[in-house]
Scaffold this active site. Structure first.
Site, PDB file in Angstrom:
ATOM      1  N   SER A   1      24.583  -4.083  10.988  1.00  0.00           N
ATOM      2  CA  SER A   1      25.256  -3.185  12.105  1.00  0.00           C
ATOM      3  C   SER A   1      26.748  -3.318  11.816  1.00  0.00           C
ATOM      4  O   SER A   1      27.620  -2.958  11.086  1.00  0.00           O
ATOM      5  CB  SER A   1      24.654  -3.526  13.269  1.00  0.00           C
ATOM      6  OG  SER A   1      24.941  -2.509  14.433  1.00  0.00           O
TER       7      SER A   1
ATOM      8  N   ASP B   1      15.198   4.190  12.986  1.00  0.00           N
ATOM      9  CA  ASP B   1      16.360   3.270  13.576  1.00  0.00           C
ATOM     10  C   ASP B   1      17.098   4.175  14.503  1.00  0.00           C
ATOM     11  O   ASP B   1      17.307   5.351  14.534  1.00  0.00           O
ATOM     12  CB  ASP B   1      17.416   3.011  12.327  1.00  0.00           C
ATOM     13  CG  ASP B   1      18.775   2.059  12.791  1.00  0.00           C
ATOM     14  OD1 ASP B   1      19.148   2.060  14.051  1.00  0.00           O
ATOM     15  OD2 ASP B   1      19.029   1.289  12.029  1.00  0.00           O
TER      16      ASP B   1
ATOM     17  N   HIS C   1      16.379  -0.484  14.494  1.00  0.00           N
ATOM     18  CA  HIS C   1      17.512  -1.444  13.938  1.00  0.00           C
ATOM     19  C   HIS C   1      17.463  -2.611  13.957  1.00  0.00           C
ATOM     20  O   HIS C   1      17.298  -3.640  15.053  1.00  0.00           O
ATOM     21  CB  HIS C   1      18.609  -0.720  15.028  1.00  0.00           C
ATOM     22  CG  HIS C   1      20.103  -1.346  14.740  1.00  0.00           C
ATOM     23  ND1 HIS C   1      20.625  -0.600  13.616  1.00  0.00           N
ATOM     24  CD2 HIS C   1      20.797  -2.138  15.441  1.00  0.00           C
ATOM     25  CE1 HIS C   1      22.043  -0.995  13.665  1.00  0.00           C
ATOM     26  NE2 HIS C   1      22.199  -1.938  14.559  1.00  0.00           N
TER      27      HIS C   1
END
Length: 490
Positions: free
Chosen positions: A67, A156, A189
């Site tokens: 991320s 995601d 995610h």
């Protein structure tokens, strides 16, 4: 259509919504965080000490991240490509994607699903070209033949597939090889690991996901290091050490005052070892989830038996960065993606320190205390992007594998001057003629990128086509196999 006028208040609210949604899902997960004890055996927390020096093989230094840490890892890899020899990126994007703008970060690089994603690939590569031959960035030519691993889940909800697809194209453009792109798992995610406590398709803190016990760490460590010894699934022999980050800028620029390093016993005794620098994501800072990014990350088990030192620098919250993210949009300063970026320089100084030893480094005696547990509830999102409104499990668009950048034929030396004399129009004996932008010509292998100038040169003739981006359009005629010349038109 996404409204691009975004107020600071809206951004803060959007970030909070993702965090709150993820936090509600935590209580429904079976087992919580207890699974890590069965994989790590008895763990010891060590007193905070100075960062040690170890005998690191400079050809085996790599970077990884998830991320905001994925974006940070890309920045580190490209700016310090002479030091880092490969990268593993989970749900990140191209270098300098946000272009010093939080609004760009949210709307162009993250976005509410692929529907609002705006590619920044061309701008990213123009930025890289403009910083070649400067003190801010190593030559991008170093990326050629470096291994790269990419991960993106089809479910995601935070980083769209387009962001990682563009990153694949960027690495291909600069000749990175091999590139492995894991983008078929129905994962939400997070950092994928067989020790993650979050179900694969769930968005929840601590964003450590387990996808049917898939071991993505094994996949990319084999890419980087070749044959691996079997991992240690019992009590680890190495030491997890909390070190003082303040000599490296900790306590300022949203850098935490401490970080962590895992040192296998062989590395502590002076044997030659590899190094992986791993970046956590937003809402994974220490006061949010403790050391779960380390203990559930799936790297220690492989590191313990394969002589790999693991460096975990840590960011924290502050100012506009309420989520404890790494700086990938410019909250420290406008040079955040260059060597002069505060966090970039701090982490590189840590990396150099770890690589500074040729002999053994004493390992501090552990204190009989438990591994620090998570304390505060995360207040930020997994990345600085608003919660998407798309269906719970979006499917990533099919990803074509870009053709690697062609290697210049061993013929005449590339002509550095931007001027050229157009060749005659194609004749019936021509093997083909193409009119398109320079970036597409390079991607197709009819031209190649000239390091240092940022120009595209025709393969074979080495004629200068101008900047390698999507704005310059050139007609190329193939007069013989893999020999192209510039023509006025096709």
């Amino acid at each position: 259509m996404v409204v691009r006028l975004v107020t600071a208040a809206f951004l803060s609210t959007a970030l909070l919504l993702v965090a709150c949604d993820g936090q509600r899902a935590v209580s429904s997960l079976p087992g919580g965080g207890s699974s890590q004890s069965s994989h790590h055996g008895s763990r010891h927390a060590l007193a905070t000490v100075a960062l040690g020096k170890y005998n690191i093989n400079p050809s085996k230094v790599f970077v990884a991240g998830i991320s905001s840490g994925g974006f940070m890892a890309v920045q580190m890899h490209i700016a310090y490509s002479g030091t880092f020899k490969g990268a593993a990126i989970y749900a990140g994007g191209v270098d300098y994607c946000a272009q010093d703008s939080e609004s760009n970060a949210l709307l162009d690089c993250g976005g509410v699903g692929d529907g609002s994603y705006t590619s920044e690939l061309s701008e990213s590569e123009s930025y890289i070209a403009s910083n070649q031959n400067t003190a801010g960035m190593d030559p991008v030519a170093n990326l050629k033949n470096q291994p790269v691993y990419l991960w993106h889940g089809t479910a995601d909800e935070t980083v769209p597939a387009g962001s990682m697809n563009d990153l694949q194209s960027e690495y291909s453009h600069y000749g990175a090889s091999p590139i492995t792109y894991d983008n078929t798992y129905a994962a939400n995610h997070g950092w994928e690991s067989p020790y993650g406590e979050v179900a694969c398709g769930t968005l929840a803190s601590p964003y450590m996901i387990d996808c049917s016990s898939y071991d993505s760490e094994q996949t990319w460590l084999k890419m980087f290091l070749g044959t691996l010894n079997a991992k240690n699934t019992g009590t680890l022999g190495g030491s997890l050490i909390q070190f003082d980050q303040t000599p490296f800028g900790g306590g300022s620029n949203d850098m935490d005052t401490t970080g962590w390093i895992f040192v296998p016993a062989n590395c502590a005794s002076g044997q030659s070892c590899s190094l992986v620098v791993a970046f956590h994501g937003c809402a994974q800072y220490q006061s949010a989830i403790g050391t779960k990014f380390v203990t559930e990350g799936g790297l220690e088990q492989w590191a313990d038996t394969n002589n790999i030192v693991l460096l975990y620098p840590y960011a924290t919250t502050g100012g506009s960065n309420s989520n404890g993210c790494w700086d990938w949009w410019g909250y420290t300063n406008s040079s955040y993606a260059l060597k002069s970026g505060p966090q970039m320089a701090d982490v590189y100084a840590m990396t150099e320190a770890v690589m500074g030893g040729a002999g053994s480094t004493p390992t501090p005696t552990p204190k009989p205390t438990a591994t620090p547990a998570p304390t505060a509830t995360p207040t930020g999102a997994a990345t600085p992007t608003p919660k998407p409104t798309a269906s719970p499990t979006p499917t990533a668009a099919p990803t074509p594998t870009p053709k690697p950048t062609a290697t210049p034929a061993p013929t005449p030396t590339p002509v550095p001057t931007p001027t050229h004399t157009p060749s005659p129009s194609p004749t019936p004996s021509s093997l083909g003629c193409w009119t398109t932008n320079n970036y597409a010509q390079v991607t197709a292998g009819r031209a190649y990128f000239q390091f240092g100038t940022g120009d595209a040169l025709a393969l074979g003739s080495n004629e200068n086509m101008g900047l390698d981006n999507t704005y310059y359009v050139t007609s190329l005629n193939e007069t013989s196999a893999d020999y192209y010349v510039i023509v006025p038109h096709c």
